[in-house]
Design an enzyme around this catalytic site. Structure first.
Site, PDB file in Angstrom:
ATOM      1  N   GLY A 170      -4.401  -4.733   5.634  1.00  0.00           N
ATOM      2  CA  GLY A 170      -3.445  -4.554   6.725  1.00  0.00           C
ATOM      3  C   GLY A 170      -3.705  -3.245   7.425  1.00  0.00           C
ATOM      4  O   GLY A 170      -4.370  -2.351   6.889  1.00  0.00           O
ATOM      5  N   ASP A 220      -7.364   2.936  -3.234  1.00  0.00           N
ATOM      6  CA  ASP A 220      -8.135   2.900  -1.995  1.00  0.00           C
ATOM      7  C   ASP A 220      -8.480   4.328  -1.601  1.00  0.00           C
ATOM      8  O   ASP A 220      -7.589   5.152  -1.374  1.00  0.00           O
ATOM      9  CB  ASP A 220      -7.292   2.233  -0.890  1.00  0.00           C
ATOM     10  CG  ASP A 220      -8.046   2.138   0.430  1.00  0.00           C
ATOM     11  OD1 ASP A 220      -9.245   2.480   0.469  1.00  0.00           O
ATOM     12  OD2 ASP A 220      -7.432   1.710   1.431  1.00  0.00           O
ATOM     13  N   SER A 223       0.851  -1.186   0.000  1.00  0.00           N
ATOM     14  CA  SER A 223       0.000   0.000   0.000  1.00  0.00           C
ATOM     15  C   SER A 223       0.890   1.240   0.000  1.00  0.00           C
ATOM     16  O   SER A 223       1.793   1.358   0.817  1.00  0.00           O
ATOM     17  CB  SER A 223      -0.875  -0.042   1.259  1.00  0.00           C
ATOM     18  OG  SER A 223      -1.596   1.148   1.402  1.00  0.00           O
ATOM     19  N   ASN A 254     -10.581   5.131   1.022  1.00  0.00           N
ATOM     20  CA  ASN A 254     -10.938   5.274   2.445  1.00  0.00           C
ATOM     21  C   ASN A 254     -12.164   6.168   2.648  1.00  0.00           C
ATOM     22  O   ASN A 254     -12.161   7.070   3.495  1.00  0.00           O
ATOM     23  CB  ASN A 254      -9.760   5.793   3.266  1.00  0.00           C
ATOM     24  CG  ASN A 254      -8.718   4.722   3.512  1.00  0.00           C
ATOM     25  OD1 ASN A 254      -7.594   4.825   3.035  1.00  0.00           O
ATOM     26  ND2 ASN A 254      -9.064   3.678   4.232  1.00  0.00           N
ATOM     27  N   LYS A 278     -10.283  -7.919   6.946  1.00  0.00           N
ATOM     28  CA  LYS A 278      -9.270  -7.585   7.954  1.00  0.00           C
ATOM     29  C   LYS A 278      -9.742  -8.216   9.256  1.00  0.00           C
ATOM     30  O   LYS A 278     -10.781  -7.804   9.794  1.00  0.00           O
ATOM     31  CB  LYS A 278      -9.180  -6.072   8.147  1.00  0.00           C
ATOM     32  CG  LYS A 278      -8.454  -5.325   7.052  1.00  0.00           C
ATOM     33  CD  LYS A 278      -8.440  -3.839   7.346  1.00  0.00           C
ATOM     34  CE  LYS A 278      -7.734  -3.066   6.244  1.00  0.00           C
ATOM     35  NZ  LYS A 278      -8.063  -1.627   6.294  1.00  0.00           N
ATOM     36  N   LYS A 334      -3.186   4.944  -2.389  1.00  0.00           N
ATOM     37  CA  LYS A 334      -4.196   5.734  -1.700  1.00  0.00           C
ATOM     38  C   LYS A 334      -4.586   6.896  -2.585  1.00  0.00           C
ATOM     39  O   LYS A 334      -3.705   7.550  -3.188  1.00  0.00           O
ATOM     40  CB  LYS A 334      -3.610   6.287  -0.402  1.00  0.00           C
ATOM     41  CG  LYS A 334      -3.314   5.216   0.621  1.00  0.00           C
ATOM     42  CD  LYS A 334      -4.595   4.732   1.226  1.00  0.00           C
ATOM     43  CE  LYS A 334      -4.339   3.678   2.285  1.00  0.00           C
ATOM     44  NZ  LYS A 334      -5.584   3.166   2.836  1.00  0.00           N
ATOM     45  N   ASP A 342     -14.208  -2.256   2.274  1.00  0.00           N
ATOM     46  CA  ASP A 342     -13.339  -2.490   3.431  1.00  0.00           C
ATOM     47  C   ASP A 342     -14.086  -2.010   4.682  1.00  0.00           C
ATOM     48  O   ASP A 342     -14.709  -2.807   5.383  1.00  0.00           O
ATOM     49  CB  ASP A 342     -12.018  -1.731   3.202  1.00  0.00           C
ATOM     50  CG  ASP A 342     -11.084  -1.714   4.405  1.00  0.00           C
ATOM     51  OD1 ASP A 342     -11.319  -2.456   5.368  1.00  0.00           O
ATOM     52  OD2 ASP A 342     -10.079  -0.949   4.389  1.00  0.00           O
ATOM     53  N   LYS A 391      -1.218  -0.957  -4.289  1.00  0.00           N
ATOM     54  CA  LYS A 391      -2.459  -0.259  -3.927  1.00  0.00           C
ATOM     55  C   LYS A 391      -2.069   1.168  -3.611  1.00  0.00           C
ATOM     56  O   LYS A 391      -1.211   1.413  -2.758  1.00  0.00           O
ATOM     57  CB  LYS A 391      -3.092  -0.926  -2.707  1.00  0.00           C
ATOM     58  CG  LYS A 391      -4.052  -0.051  -1.923  1.00  0.00           C
ATOM     59  CD  LYS A 391      -4.818  -0.871  -0.911  1.00  0.00           C
ATOM     60  CE  LYS A 391      -4.948  -0.125   0.401  1.00  0.00           C
ATOM     61  NZ  LYS A 391      -5.771  -0.848   1.375  1.00  0.00           N
ATOM     62  N   GLU A 449     -11.362   0.664  -4.117  1.00  0.00           N
ATOM     63  CA  GLU A 449     -11.728   0.261  -2.753  1.00  0.00           C
ATOM     64  C   GLU A 449     -12.379   1.414  -2.002  1.00  0.00           C
ATOM     65  O   GLU A 449     -11.839   2.526  -1.955  1.00  0.00           O
ATOM     66  CB  GLU A 449     -10.453  -0.205  -2.029  1.00  0.00           C
ATOM     67  CG  GLU A 449     -10.717  -0.776  -0.658  1.00  0.00           C
ATOM     68  CD  GLU A 449      -9.435  -1.236   0.047  1.00  0.00           C
ATOM     69  OE1 GLU A 449      -8.346  -1.154  -0.566  1.00  0.00           O
ATOM     70  OE2 GLU A 449      -9.528  -1.652   1.206  1.00  0.00           O
TER      71      GLU A 449
END
Ligand code: NPG
Length: 378
Positions: free
Chosen positions: A302, A197, A142, A199, A274, A171, A250, A169, A225
């Protein structure tokens, strides 16, 4: 999974450790320069078992955060767990704590530590217990949001690829999204296994955000994601239906029921498992099984874990339904010295521990160096 013999728990300790990160990790929710980790050590006749609480220092990812987890473990979860008797199976943890809402990361650390003790007593590895079908797992990495913009991002990714990581991956956040990802495609070509990702950083109703995500959809990504807030399953489904790129969830996936709901609503086509986020290894197995039954690929995320949490993740990632590379990076990605014997990248893979339990424990000298405080609950 065979049922393991119960163990008699003598005490439960909460051990707080601090490890500096080799490089700061920046995401849409801030920059992290150290891992302030809360470990659970369960003392039993056959030796200690270890679990790691994956909470970040502040409630930026979900509601949970490390001081809160330490408090609820000390004053609520551990007393309630032990009040019902000290002879315990890992399977007892969730039912005994069911009346206490949330705090899945704290509960997961307890369940993981008790399972570790049971497995050590039985001389069995976690991977074997979970029905793992591999002795090594492919490692993804990541990449945070670098201060130095696109040039630094390209350099970081080149370094990770040189190390052998099999997928990247990246961000993404407003101001660091379509352009840098286009730059990665331009530099590394179609062969790069790239995913993003967010978030939960985008608004499903904001035209500029939707335009950005539509542009990312053009980039042949492995997955997008968690673009939107965790509870907005219908918004995920609405946009997922328009995109070629599979959506992965996630933060939305709190347990197996929510995973099934997300899949039935077509809010996602891939699930990030996770163990910490979903309340422990046992719920991770249930999510794995439900996804596998439906032909849905899963992968293991992770949370900047030390070797304790990483050992659990690597065993989980060796189960047969984990068909996509996870954020199961080597210890050296984050730490100059890991708390445990390090996880090392070989040919793009990490070896799955085969010793009893999670197959890792803190090294005494590292525990001394990283140690901050400890509470023992009789
Ligand atoms: O390799 O352990 C790792 C970190 C992978 O990016 C990663 N984790 O949103 O998935 C995430 C993110 C994260 C890190 C989330 C820390 C919360 C805390």
């Amino acid at each position: 999974m065979n049922r393991l013999p119960a163990v008699d728990v003598a005490a439960i300790e909460l051990v707080r450790v601090r490890l500096p990160l080799v490089t700061p990790f920046r995401t849409s929710f801030g920059v992290q320069t150290e891992r302030d980790a809360l470990l659970v050590r369960v003392l039993a006749e056959d030796g200690p078992g270890w679990g790691e609480c994956v909470t970040p220092a502040t409630p930026v990812y979900t509601e949970e955060y490390t001081d809160g987890a330490a408090h609820v473990l000390e004053h609520v979860l551990v007393p309630v767990l032990l009040r019902a008797g000290r002879r315990l199976h890992a399977e007892d943890v969730a039912p005994r704590l069911r009346g206490l809402k949330g705090h899945r990361m704290a509960k997961a650390a307890l369940e993981g530590a008790i399972l570790d003790v049971q497995l050590r007593a039985a001389g069995r590895s976690l991977a074997t217990h979970l029905g793992a079908t591999r002795d090594r797992v492919p490692a993804g990495v990541s990449v945070g949001i670098p201060d130095g913009g696109i040039p630094e991002l390209l350099e970081l990714v080149a370094g990770h690829l040189d190390d052998g990581y099999v997928r990247i991956k990246a961000k993404v956040a407003r101001g660091h999204d379509a352009q840098p990802m286009q730059a990665l495609r331009a530099r590394f070509g179609a062969a790069l296994r790239l995913q993003v990702d967010a978030n939960a950083g985008y608004d499903p109703d904001a035209p500029e955000d939707v335009a950005t995500l539509d542009a990312l959809d053009e980039l042949e990504l492995v997955q997008i994601e968690q673009p939107f807030a965790p509870d907005r399953l219908l918004d995920h489904a609405r946009h997922a239906a328009r995109w070629r790129t599979p959506v992965c969830l996630d933060e939305s996936i709190l347990d197996v029921a929510r995973a099934v709901e997300a899949l039935e609503l077509q809010a996602c086509r891939i699930v990030n498992v996770k163990p910490g986020r979903v309340g422990g290894p046992l719920e991770s197995v249930r999510i794995h099984d439900a996804c596998r039954d439906r032909g849905v690929p899963v992968w293991c995320g992770g949370m900047l874990e030390t070797g304790i949490g990483r050992a659990l993740n690597v065993a989980v990632a060796a189960m047969p339904g984990f068909t996509l590379p996870g954020d199961t990076s080597a210890s050296g990605r984050y730490f100059a010295e890991d708390l445990t014997e390090p996880f090392v990248l070989r040919d793009g893979h990490l070896a799955v521990p085969d010793g009893p339990g999670i197959g890792r424990e803190p090294r005494a000298e590292m525990l001394r160096t990283a140690w901050r405080r400890q509470v023992r609950l009789p």
